[in-house]
Each structure stands twice: as C-alpha cells, then as structure tokens.
Design a protein around this motif. Structure first.
Motif, PDB file in Angstrom:
ATOM      1  N   ILE A   5      -5.679  -4.658  -9.644  1.00  0.00           N
ATOM      2  CA  ILE A   5      -5.107  -3.527 -10.366  1.00  0.00           C
ATOM      3  C   ILE A   5      -3.652  -3.831 -10.704  1.00  0.00           C
ATOM      4  O   ILE A   5      -3.023  -4.678 -10.086  1.00  0.00           O
ATOM      5  CB  ILE A   5      -5.169  -2.218  -9.546  1.00  0.00           C
ATOM      6  CG1 ILE A   5      -4.345  -2.347  -8.266  1.00  0.00           C
ATOM      7  CG2 ILE A   5      -6.570  -1.804  -9.244  1.00  0.00           C
ATOM      8  CD1 ILE A   5      -4.076  -1.035  -7.589  1.00  0.00           C
ATOM      9  N   ALA A   6      -3.156  -3.126 -11.678  1.00  0.00           N
ATOM     10  CA  ALA A   6      -1.738  -3.261 -12.040  1.00  0.00           C
ATOM     11  C   ALA A   6      -0.921  -2.420 -11.072  1.00  0.00           C
ATOM     12  O   ALA A   6      -1.301  -1.320 -10.705  1.00  0.00           O
ATOM     13  CB  ALA A   6      -1.525  -2.793 -13.468  1.00  0.00           C
ATOM     14  N   LEU A   7       0.201  -2.940 -10.666  1.00  0.00           N
ATOM     15  CA  LEU A   7       1.061  -2.228  -9.731  1.00  0.00           C
ATOM     16  C   LEU A   7       2.127  -1.459 -10.494  1.00  0.00           C
ATOM     17  O   LEU A   7       2.579  -1.890 -11.542  1.00  0.00           O
ATOM     18  CB  LEU A   7       1.702  -3.215  -8.763  1.00  0.00           C
ATOM     19  CG  LEU A   7       0.696  -4.051  -7.967  1.00  0.00           C
ATOM     20  CD1 LEU A   7       1.423  -5.052  -7.108  1.00  0.00           C
ATOM     21  CD2 LEU A   7      -0.188  -3.165  -7.118  1.00  0.00           C
ATOM     22  N   ALA A  86       3.378   7.071  -7.093  1.00  0.00           N
ATOM     23  CA  ALA A  86       2.536   8.116  -6.517  1.00  0.00           C
ATOM     24  C   ALA A  86       2.844   8.342  -5.035  1.00  0.00           C
ATOM     25  O   ALA A  86       2.243   9.201  -4.407  1.00  0.00           O
ATOM     26  CB  ALA A  86       1.065   7.753  -6.688  1.00  0.00           C
ATOM     27  N   GLY A  87       3.764   7.567  -4.460  1.00  0.00           N
ATOM     28  CA  GLY A  87       4.157   7.778  -3.077  1.00  0.00           C
ATOM     29  C   GLY A  87       3.582   6.785  -2.089  1.00  0.00           C
ATOM     30  O   GLY A  87       4.029   6.710  -0.967  1.00  0.00           O
ATOM     31  N   GLY A  88       2.595   6.031  -2.480  1.00  0.00           N
ATOM     32  CA  GLY A  88       2.020   5.018  -1.599  1.00  0.00           C
ATOM     33  C   GLY A  88       2.695   3.675  -1.823  1.00  0.00           C
ATOM     34  O   GLY A  88       3.757   3.583  -2.430  1.00  0.00           O
ATOM     35  N   ALA A  89       2.085   2.647  -1.302  1.00  0.00           N
ATOM     36  CA  ALA A  89       2.602   1.293  -1.476  1.00  0.00           C
ATOM     37  C   ALA A  89       1.439   0.315  -1.399  1.00  0.00           C
ATOM     38  O   ALA A  89       0.348   0.660  -0.942  1.00  0.00           O
ATOM     39  CB  ALA A  89       3.632   0.970  -0.401  1.00  0.00           C
ATOM     40  N   VAL A  90       1.683  -0.885  -1.873  1.00  0.00           N
ATOM     41  CA  VAL A  90       0.705  -1.956  -1.794  1.00  0.00           C
ATOM     42  C   VAL A  90       1.381  -3.146  -1.134  1.00  0.00           C
ATOM     43  O   VAL A  90       2.470  -3.554  -1.542  1.00  0.00           O
ATOM     44  CB  VAL A  90       0.172  -2.354  -3.194  1.00  0.00           C
ATOM     45  CG1 VAL A  90      -0.752  -3.563  -3.102  1.00  0.00           C
ATOM     46  CG2 VAL A  90      -0.547  -1.191  -3.844  1.00  0.00           C
ATOM     47  N   LEU A  91       0.740  -3.675  -0.104  1.00  0.00           N
ATOM     48  CA  LEU A  91       1.183  -4.899   0.531  1.00  0.00           C
ATOM     49  C   LEU A  91       0.350  -6.034  -0.039  1.00  0.00           C
ATOM     50  O   LEU A  91      -0.873  -5.997   0.015  1.00  0.00           O
ATOM     51  CB  LEU A  91       0.988  -4.823   2.043  1.00  0.00           C
ATOM     52  CG  LEU A  91       1.274  -6.113   2.807  1.00  0.00           C
ATOM     53  CD1 LEU A  91       2.750  -6.482   2.712  1.00  0.00           C
ATOM     54  CD2 LEU A  91       0.836  -5.974   4.254  1.00  0.00           C
ATOM     55  N   ASP A 147      -3.726  -1.348   0.414  1.00  0.00           N
ATOM     56  CA  ASP A 147      -3.073  -0.099   0.027  1.00  0.00           C
ATOM     57  C   ASP A 147      -2.543   0.580   1.281  1.00  0.00           C
ATOM     58  O   ASP A 147      -3.248   0.693   2.289  1.00  0.00           O
ATOM     59  CB  ASP A 147      -4.052   0.826  -0.688  1.00  0.00           C
ATOM     60  CG  ASP A 147      -4.505   0.265  -2.026  1.00  0.00           C
ATOM     61  OD1 ASP A 147      -3.747  -0.512  -2.640  1.00  0.00           O
ATOM     62  OD2 ASP A 147      -5.636   0.595  -2.451  1.00  0.00           O
ATOM     63  N   LEU A 148      -1.297   1.027   1.212  1.00  0.00           N
ATOM     64  CA  LEU A 148      -0.667   1.696   2.340  1.00  0.00           C
ATOM     65  C   LEU A 148      -0.532   3.184   2.039  1.00  0.00           C
ATOM     66  O   LEU A 148      -0.208   3.562   0.914  1.00  0.00           O
ATOM     67  CB  LEU A 148       0.717   1.098   2.608  1.00  0.00           C
ATOM     68  CG  LEU A 148       0.750  -0.406   2.872  1.00  0.00           C
ATOM     69  CD1 LEU A 148       2.185  -0.892   2.991  1.00  0.00           C
ATOM     70  CD2 LEU A 148      -0.042  -0.751   4.119  1.00  0.00           C
ATOM     71  N   PRO A 149      -0.764   4.032   3.025  1.00  0.00           N
ATOM     72  CA  PRO A 149      -0.609   5.470   2.793  1.00  0.00           C
ATOM     73  C   PRO A 149       0.846   5.841   2.552  1.00  0.00           C
ATOM     74  O   PRO A 149       1.759   5.075   2.862  1.00  0.00           O
ATOM     75  CB  PRO A 149      -1.138   6.110   4.087  1.00  0.00           C
ATOM     76  CG  PRO A 149      -1.098   5.025   5.108  1.00  0.00           C
ATOM     77  CD  PRO A 149      -1.190   3.718   4.379  1.00  0.00           C
ATOM     78  N   ALA A 156       8.285   1.889   5.098  1.00  0.00           N
ATOM     79  CA  ALA A 156       8.505   0.541   4.598  1.00  0.00           C
ATOM     80  C   ALA A 156       9.672   0.508   3.610  1.00  0.00           C
ATOM     81  O   ALA A 156      10.478  -0.416   3.613  1.00  0.00           O
ATOM     82  CB  ALA A 156       7.239   0.018   3.947  1.00  0.00           C
ATOM     83  N   ALA A 157       9.777   1.535   2.765  1.00  0.00           N
ATOM     84  CA  ALA A 157      10.871   1.581   1.785  1.00  0.00           C
ATOM     85  C   ALA A 157      12.202   1.685   2.486  1.00  0.00           C
ATOM     86  O   ALA A 157      13.197   1.093   2.060  1.00  0.00           O
ATOM     87  CB  ALA A 157      10.667   2.755   0.839  1.00  0.00           C
TER      88      ALA A 157
END
Length: 161
Positions: A5-7, A86-91, A147-149, A156-157
């Motif tokens: 998917i596109a980030l 959207a508030g989540g993150a991707v590792l 995908d991180l909640p 993480a941010a």
C-alpha cells in the motif's frame, strides 16, 4: 504475498545497518532492531507489535544469511517508521542481500518433516504486508510492514527524531 500500500507520510529510514552474512551478523541484526524499536517506545506501548517485529527481523536475517549469502559480502537491515495522517503508523522492515537470483517463495505444502519454509509462513502471519524487490546492482530487498495502532504511533512519534 500480500499487496503493498502507499504510505501517507514518508519518513526517512531511522536505522540502516550493514552486517556480516554470518550467524553472528544475524544476532547483531536482531539486537540492533530490538534497540531501535525500544528507542521508539514500541516495547512499552504495546508489546505485541514489538515482539512481532523482532520475529520478522529474525526470520528475514536468517533467510539473508542462509539463502542470500555471497561469501565476503554483507547484508543490510533497514527500519522505517511512517506515521499516518489517520493516527496510526507503519513499521517497515527491510533486509537486503546480494543474491538477486533467489527470491523468497513460501512452499506450496509444508509437512511436519519439512526442513524449510516455515519462516516465510511466520512472516506472512505476523506482517500485514510483505514482498521482495530487486536491488541494484544485483541483489534483492525483502520487506515486511506491520501496521501499528494509534496509541503506539503516538508513543513512537514522541521517540522518533
């Protein structure tokens, strides 16, 4: 393989490490990834993504030294954290090796006596997406994304610089 998917918001890789394609190099890879994930606060926010990421790193590193090894050459670990609007993150976990002629493919059937193939099944179960892409001048990068909640993304941010 699961589709890519596109980030939303690209973030430069936060960790890039060149490691020897040996069992010791795989151990160093796991240790470096664990430290970086802990520095991002992923171990304390929610332990499940932390442990999943560590297992994925371990499997990709093991595959790089077992199936992607070229004597005298190293492999590379890359970790990137991408925060979503959207508030989540991707590792994103990437392991690159010098064998562009050998791409990962899960076996069609794995039996109790199979000597290999379980690692890719584990990656498929733990990662939300994974795949492989060519790397110039003659290698490949095998990547996995988790995908991180949202609560993990906030933690993480706060730790990512």
């Amino acid at each position: 393989m699961k589709s890519e998917i596109a980030l939303d918001t690209p973030v430069p890789r936060s960790l890039v490490a060149l490691l020897p394609a040996t069992p010791k190099g795989a151990a160093l890879c796991r240790r470096a990834a664990g430290r970086q994930l802990a520095d991002w606060g992923l171990d304390s926010a929610t332990p499940e993504p932390f442990h999943s990421a560590q297992l994925v790193v371990a499997e990709l590193a093991a595959n790089a030294i077992t199936h992607g090894r070229v004597p005298g050459r190293m492999f590379e670990l890359g970790l990137a954290l991408t925060l979503s609007t959207a508030g989540g993150a991707v590792l994103r976990i990437e392991v690159s090796d010098c064998r562009g002629d050998r791409y990962p493919a899960p076996p069609a059937v794995t039996t109790a006596n199979s000597q290999s193939g379980r690692g890719l099944m584990l990656i498929d179960a733990l990662a939300d997406r994974w795949g492989a892409s060519p790397r110039d001048p003659g290698g490949k990068t095998v990547w996995a994304e988790i995908d991180l909640p949202a609560v993990t993304a906030v933690t993480a941010a706060a730790h990512a610089v």
